[in-house]
Scaffold this motif. Structure first.
Motif, PDB file in Angstrom:
ATOM      1  N   ALA A 101     -14.700   1.064  16.655  1.00  0.00           N
ATOM      2  CA  ALA A 101     -14.825   0.050  15.601  1.00  0.00           C
ATOM      3  C   ALA A 101     -14.364   0.612  14.266  1.00  0.00           C
ATOM      4  CB  ALA A 101     -16.280  -0.427  15.515  1.00  0.00           C
ATOM      5  N   TRP A 102     -14.745   1.863  13.977  1.00  0.00           N
ATOM      6  CA  TRP A 102     -14.356   2.515  12.723  1.00  0.00           C
ATOM      7  C   TRP A 102     -12.841   2.535  12.573  1.00  0.00           C
ATOM      8  CZ3 TRP A 102     -16.839   5.038   8.598  1.00  0.00           C
ATOM      9  CH2 TRP A 102     -16.053   5.929   7.852  1.00  0.00           C
ATOM     10  N   LEU A 103     -12.160   3.017  13.607  1.00  0.00           N
ATOM     11  CA  LEU A 103     -10.712   3.129  13.536  1.00  0.00           C
ATOM     12  C   LEU A 103     -10.041   1.763  13.451  1.00  0.00           C
ATOM     13  CD1 LEU A 103     -10.181   5.966  16.170  1.00  0.00           C
ATOM     14  CD2 LEU A 103      -9.939   6.159  13.692  1.00  0.00           C
ATOM     15  N   ARG A 104     -10.518   0.819  14.231  1.00  0.00           N
ATOM     16  CA  ARG A 104      -9.900  -0.497  14.255  1.00  0.00           C
ATOM     17  C   ARG A 104     -10.074  -1.227  12.926  1.00  0.00           C
ATOM     18  NH1 ARG A 104     -12.606  -4.648  15.346  1.00  0.00           N
ATOM     19  NH2 ARG A 104     -14.141  -3.513  16.610  1.00  0.00           N
ATOM     20  N   ILE A 105     -11.283  -1.172  12.365  1.00  0.00           N
ATOM     21  CA  ILE A 105     -11.540  -1.880  11.109  1.00  0.00           C
ATOM     22  C   ILE A 105     -10.799  -1.226   9.953  1.00  0.00           C
ATOM     23  CG2 ILE A 105     -13.322  -2.504   9.435  1.00  0.00           C
ATOM     24  CD1 ILE A 105     -15.233  -2.837  11.842  1.00  0.00           C
ATOM     25  N   TRP A 106     -10.763   0.107   9.924  1.00  0.00           N
ATOM     26  CA  TRP A 106     -10.008   0.776   8.855  1.00  0.00           C
ATOM     27  C   TRP A 106      -8.530   0.441   8.948  1.00  0.00           C
ATOM     28  CZ3 TRP A 106     -11.498   2.219   4.427  1.00  0.00           C
ATOM     29  CH2 TRP A 106     -12.768   2.766   4.231  1.00  0.00           C
ATOM     30  N   GLU A 107      -8.004   0.368  10.167  1.00  0.00           N
ATOM     31  CA  GLU A 107      -6.601  -0.007  10.325  1.00  0.00           C
ATOM     32  C   GLU A 107      -6.358  -1.428   9.815  1.00  0.00           C
ATOM     33  OE1 GLU A 107      -3.097  -0.061  13.763  1.00  0.00           O
ATOM     34  OE2 GLU A 107      -5.192   0.146  14.341  1.00  0.00           O
ATOM     35  N   GLN A 108      -7.315  -2.318  10.092  1.00  0.00           N
ATOM     36  CA  GLN A 108      -7.189  -3.700   9.624  1.00  0.00           C
ATOM     37  C   GLN A 108      -7.190  -3.766   8.089  1.00  0.00           C
ATOM     38  OE1 GLN A 108     -10.079  -6.363  11.325  1.00  0.00           O
ATOM     39  NE2 GLN A 108      -9.497  -8.086  10.024  1.00  0.00           N
ATOM     40  N   ILE A 109      -8.085  -3.013   7.451  1.00  0.00           N
ATOM     41  CA  ILE A 109      -8.137  -3.005   5.991  1.00  0.00           C
ATOM     42  C   ILE A 109      -6.860  -2.406   5.407  1.00  0.00           C
ATOM     43  CG2 ILE A 109      -9.337  -2.066   3.975  1.00  0.00           C
ATOM     44  CD1 ILE A 109     -11.917  -2.112   5.694  1.00  0.00           C
ATOM     45  N   ASP A 110      -6.416  -1.282   5.980  1.00  0.00           N
ATOM     46  CA  ASP A 110      -5.200  -0.635   5.472  1.00  0.00           C
ATOM     47  C   ASP A 110      -3.990  -1.547   5.617  1.00  0.00           C
ATOM     48  OD1 ASP A 110      -6.608   1.624   4.786  1.00  0.00           O
ATOM     49  OD2 ASP A 110      -6.114   2.731   6.612  1.00  0.00           O
ATOM     50  N   ASN A 111      -3.888  -2.228   6.753  1.00  0.00           N
ATOM     51  CA  ASN A 111      -2.765  -3.146   6.960  1.00  0.00           C
ATOM     52  C   ASN A 111      -2.842  -4.330   5.998  1.00  0.00           C
ATOM     53  OD1 ASN A 111      -1.682  -1.583   9.009  1.00  0.00           O
ATOM     54  ND2 ASN A 111      -2.673  -2.734  10.644  1.00  0.00           N
ATOM     55  N   ALA A 112      -4.059  -4.819   5.751  1.00  0.00           N
ATOM     56  CA  ALA A 112      -4.227  -5.940   4.825  1.00  0.00           C
ATOM     57  C   ALA A 112      -3.764  -5.568   3.425  1.00  0.00           C
ATOM     58  CB  ALA A 112      -5.689  -6.391   4.801  1.00  0.00           C
ATOM     59  N   ASN A 113      -4.000  -4.324   3.020  1.00  0.00           N
ATOM     60  CA  ASN A 113      -3.592  -3.883   1.689  1.00  0.00           C
ATOM     61  C   ASN A 113      -2.080  -3.873   1.505  1.00  0.00           C
ATOM     62  OD1 ASN A 113      -6.162  -3.512   0.638  1.00  0.00           O
ATOM     63  ND2 ASN A 113      -6.315  -1.412   1.388  1.00  0.00           N
ATOM     64  N   LEU A 114      -1.341  -3.902   2.608  1.00  0.00           N
ATOM     65  CA  LEU A 114       0.115  -3.907   2.539  1.00  0.00           C
ATOM     66  C   LEU A 114       0.690  -5.318   2.527  1.00  0.00           C
ATOM     67  CD1 LEU A 114       0.856  -1.060   5.135  1.00  0.00           C
ATOM     68  CD2 LEU A 114       0.791  -0.866   2.634  1.00  0.00           C
ATOM     69  N   VAL A 115      -0.172  -6.318   2.705  1.00  0.00           N
ATOM     70  CA  VAL A 115       0.291  -7.702   2.766  1.00  0.00           C
ATOM     71  C   VAL A 115       0.468  -8.251   1.351  1.00  0.00           C
ATOM     72  CG1 VAL A 115      -0.299 -10.045   3.506  1.00  0.00           C
ATOM     73  CG2 VAL A 115      -0.808  -8.103   5.002  1.00  0.00           C
ATOM     74  N   PRO A 116       1.659  -8.688   0.971  1.00  0.00           N
ATOM     75  CA  PRO A 116       1.862  -9.176  -0.399  1.00  0.00           C
ATOM     76  C   PRO A 116       1.295 -10.569  -0.645  1.00  0.00           C
ATOM     77  CG  PRO A 116       3.902  -9.327   0.854  1.00  0.00           C
ATOM     78  CD  PRO A 116       2.913  -8.623   1.735  1.00  0.00           C
ATOM     79  N   GLU A 117       1.168 -11.366   0.396  1.00  0.00           N
ATOM     80  CA  GLU A 117       0.742 -12.759   0.241  1.00  0.00           C
ATOM     81  C   GLU A 117      -0.780 -12.819   0.103  1.00  0.00           C
ATOM     82  OE1 GLU A 117      -0.333 -16.614   0.493  1.00  0.00           O
ATOM     83  OE2 GLU A 117      -0.701 -15.455   2.317  1.00  0.00           O
ATOM     84  N   HIS A 118      -1.252 -13.445  -0.975  1.00  0.00           N
ATOM     85  CA  HIS A 118      -2.668 -13.435  -1.342  1.00  0.00           C
ATOM     86  C   HIS A 118      -3.565 -13.972  -0.244  1.00  0.00           C
ATOM     87  CE1 HIS A 118      -6.328 -15.270  -3.012  1.00  0.00           C
ATOM     88  NE2 HIS A 118      -6.315 -14.302  -3.922  1.00  0.00           N
ATOM     89  N   ASP A 119      -3.281 -15.175   0.255  1.00  0.00           N
ATOM     90  CA  ASP A 119      -4.193 -15.817   1.201  1.00  0.00           C
ATOM     91  C   ASP A 119      -4.287 -15.059   2.512  1.00  0.00           C
ATOM     92  OD1 ASP A 119      -4.752 -17.746  -0.656  1.00  0.00           O
ATOM     93  OD2 ASP A 119      -3.420 -19.257   0.207  1.00  0.00           O
ATOM     94  N   GLN A 120      -3.155 -14.532   2.975  1.00  0.00           N
ATOM     95  CA  GLN A 120      -3.187 -13.770   4.221  1.00  0.00           C
ATOM     96  C   GLN A 120      -3.977 -12.479   4.046  1.00  0.00           C
ATOM     97  OE1 GLN A 120       0.656 -12.832   5.889  1.00  0.00           O
ATOM     98  NE2 GLN A 120      -0.224 -11.547   7.491  1.00  0.00           N
ATOM     99  N   ARG A 121      -3.754 -11.801   2.916  1.00  0.00           N
ATOM    100  CA  ARG A 121      -4.503 -10.562   2.646  1.00  0.00           C
ATOM    101  C   ARG A 121      -5.995 -10.862   2.542  1.00  0.00           C
ATOM    102  NH1 ARG A 121      -4.649  -7.730  -2.536  1.00  0.00           N
ATOM    103  NH2 ARG A 121      -2.965  -9.124  -3.143  1.00  0.00           N
ATOM    104  N   LYS A 122      -6.346 -11.948   1.867  1.00  0.00           N
ATOM    105  CA  LYS A 122      -7.742 -12.343   1.741  1.00  0.00           C
ATOM    106  C   LYS A 122      -8.354 -12.597   3.109  1.00  0.00           C
ATOM    107  CE  LYS A 122     -10.640 -15.994  -0.262  1.00  0.00           C
ATOM    108  NZ  LYS A 122     -10.662 -17.186  -1.150  1.00  0.00           N
ATOM    109  N   GLN A 123      -7.622 -13.290   3.970  1.00  0.00           N
ATOM    110  CA  GLN A 123      -8.130 -13.597   5.305  1.00  0.00           C
ATOM    111  C   GLN A 123      -8.393 -12.325   6.108  1.00  0.00           C
ATOM    112  OE1 GLN A 123      -5.507 -16.102   7.595  1.00  0.00           O
ATOM    113  NE2 GLN A 123      -6.882 -16.203   9.342  1.00  0.00           N
ATOM    114  N   GLU A 124      -7.466 -11.375   6.045  1.00  0.00           N
ATOM    115  CA  GLU A 124      -7.625 -10.134   6.800  1.00  0.00           C
ATOM    116  C   GLU A 124      -8.791  -9.307   6.266  1.00  0.00           C
ATOM    117  OE1 GLU A 124      -6.028  -9.084   9.531  1.00  0.00           O
ATOM    118  OE2 GLU A 124      -5.041 -11.030   9.594  1.00  0.00           O
ATOM    119  N   ILE A 125      -8.909  -9.216   4.945  1.00  0.00           N
ATOM    120  CA  ILE A 125     -10.013  -8.454   4.350  1.00  0.00           C
ATOM    121  C   ILE A 125     -11.348  -9.109   4.692  1.00  0.00           C
ATOM    122  CG2 ILE A 125     -11.122  -7.836   2.172  1.00  0.00           C
ATOM    123  CD1 ILE A 125      -8.884  -5.963   2.772  1.00  0.00           C
ATOM    124  N   GLU A 126     -11.433 -10.427   4.578  1.00  0.00           N
ATOM    125  CA  GLU A 126     -12.702 -11.117   4.855  1.00  0.00           C
ATOM    126  C   GLU A 126     -13.067 -11.046   6.329  1.00  0.00           C
ATOM    127  OE1 GLU A 126     -12.492 -15.005   3.101  1.00  0.00           O
ATOM    128  OE2 GLU A 126     -12.867 -14.214   1.079  1.00  0.00           O
TER     129      GLU A 126
END
Length: 210
Positions: free
Chosen positions: A8-33
């Protein structure tokens, strides 16, 4: 159980790191949330290791602004992480970044001062040192700028790995240059150019000419 936590640690951190690379606001918000939602569920099941990732995820939320509900969540979870000894050094560092964003530079400085650089991965240690330099430049006095910039350049030049771009420092130096506050810093800025070959040129030296 430990394997489930690691997965879970690795998967969630990967999700957060990938979200930080997303330029589009709504998509990044969705991934972070989505990451926040899963972390909260894990916390409710008693998994306290989620405290620091929760604080960091809220820090990365695209709607986080000083005084916002997201900003309050950053404070809450990072403080809990410190009190529960869950990645306390990283929690202090990102709480210091939050204070910097709020322009509470003395508090940010004091928090960074509690983080020993030798315990951090080199890339994190660089960010920690950069943040502390920026705090000192905001607080002053201006007469100390050349020595502080030179010391930071010496530190960066001593590292074994290529440095990441000092975006926080670059933004602040542009601001200080507009106020003509870097007139005595030319030699130190030259040293920063030498320390940061990744910038491919004379970014620091030229900042006073813009």
């Amino acid at each position: 159980m430990a394997q489930e936590k690691d997965d879970a640690w690795l998967r969630i951190w990967e999700q957060i790191d990938n979200a930080n690379l997303v330029p589009e606001h709504d998509q990044r918000k969705q991934e972070i949330e989505s990451a926040i939602s899963e972390l909260r569920q894990l916390l409710e099941s008693g998994q306290k290791w989620t405290l620091y990732p929760l604080g960091y995820a809220y820090y990365c939320h695209p709607d986080r602004q000083p005084g916002s509900p997201m900003s309050s969540q950053v404070d809450s979870f990072l403080r809990l992480a410190i009190s529960e000894n869950v990645e306390p050094e990283l929690a202090r560092l990102y709480l210091a970044f939050q204070r910097y964003d709020e322009k509470r530079f003395e508090e940010s400085r004091d928090l960074v001062g509690q983080v020993p650089l030798e315990n951090l991965h080199e890339n994190i240690a660089i960010r920690c040192a950069e943040l502390q330099l920026c705090n000192h430049l905001w607080i002053g006095p201006q007469a100390e700028y050349p020595a502080r910039l030179f010391d930071f350049a010496t530190y960066i030049a001593s590292l074994s790995e290529p440095a990441i771009e000092p975006l926080l420092l670059m933004s602040l130096l542009e601001h200080l240059a507009e106020r003509n506050a870097l007139t005595d810093c030319q030699a130190a800025l030259v040293e920063l150019d030498r320390a940061y070959p990744i910038l491919s040129g004379h970014w620091f030296r030229d900042v006073v000419c813009r």
